[in-house]
Design a protein around this motif. Structure first.
Motif: not given
Length: 301
Positions: A13, A27, A32-34, A37
């Motif tokens: 990340a 992200a 992934l979602t912010q 991260i």
């Protein structure tokens, strides 16, 4: 003892966020979602005890420590990825990592390597340029193709061939002459090879001559560089003819003088670290290579 290493997820990340200078784009890349991260990088900063990013309403920017860490982590993740892909690609095959002196590797070994591949398709041979000895314990190399006197601690040496050096140059330097006399040759720029600093002195000595400027001239590391410099008229180079067969056949390089000097006890060797001498893959490669070298020596007379 437990290693003091952050989680792989946090490092991945961080590397993505550092490369994009954006948590949002990292992200998106990693699906992934912010907030995920942010959590990973926040946890990594807590683990390290320092800030990796400066946050503001306009976005994020790496700190000085973050920039340094990002460079190191990126190279380490690249190495892990390469090793992983290598293991995945082997599928039970054997891989040999060889260090090779560059011009010998490209001009002599590579044209023959397909014969080994045909004989041993389960063995993959990877080549990396190395011009000088090194500590095998500090590398991933299984063996080395090396030029020298075989005095390499902790290794088993297998002789392949001697090195015969002959002066070559651009035909333009001959100016219509069949060859250069020794006085004329000695006055021309003498192209020097970094790994053989006394080559010209030894060549002149073998003719009973002393030349004051035998160690002066442009210094280049590889025979391929010497060949290019000679081809472009920069001077005369001492090169084994078997490494420049194409250039000689095409007339881009010509012998400047017929005298050939053999480099004493030095030669080309396959060097195998003692801890690897029982490797089945290396034994197969060693036996094939020694047969190829013996055949080549017979063909040279």
């Amino acid at each position: 003892m437990r290693r003091k290493i952050p989680s792989t997820a946090a490092l991945i990340a961080f590397e993505a966020a550092a490369r994009h200078q954006s948590f949002t784009r990292a992200a998106e890349e990693l699906s992934l979602t912010q907030s995920a991260i942010c959590r990973q990088i926040g946890g990594l900063e807590d683990f390290l005890g320092l800030a990796l990013f400066r946050r503001s309403r306009r976005g994020v920017q790496l700190t000085e420590a973050g920039q340094s860490y990002a460079r190191r982590i990126a190279s380490q993740l690249d190495a892990v990825e390469r090793d992983t892909l290598s293991v995945m690609g082997q599928q039970g095959a054997t891989s040999l990592e060889l260090a090779v002196v560059p011009t010998f590797g490209t001009q002599w070994l590579l044209p023959r390597l397909r014969h080994f591949q045909a004989r041993q398709p389960q063995i993959t041979v990877n080549l990396t340029n190395r011009t000088r000895p090194f500590l095998f314990a500090d590398t991933d190399f299984d063996a080395a193709l090396y030029f020298g006197d075989a005095d390499w601690s902790g290794t088993e040496a297998h002789f392949l061939m001697h090195e015969d050096l002959q002066p070559v140059c651009s035909p333009a330097l001959l100016d219509g002459a069949g060859q250069l006399d020794l006085d004329t040759l000695a006055r021309l720029p003498l192209l020097q090879q970094t790994t053989r600093p006394y080559a010209w002195r030894q060549w002149f000595d073998s003719l009973g001559l002393k030349v004051a400027r035998d160690m002066t001239g442009p210094r280049l590391e590889l025979f391929s560089m010497l060949a290019q410099a000679a081809e472009h008229g920069m001077g005369v180079a001492l090169i084994p003819p078997f490494l420049i067969q194409r250039e000689l056949a095409d007339g881009r390089l010509v012998p400047a003088h017929p005298h050939v000097y053999r480099s004493g006890t030095r030669g080309y060797y396959l060097m195998i670290p003692e801890r690897k001498v029982e490797s089945a893959g290396l034994i197969a490669f060693k036996d094939w290579l020694k047969d190829e070298a013996a055949l080549w020596r017979r063909e040279q007379g």
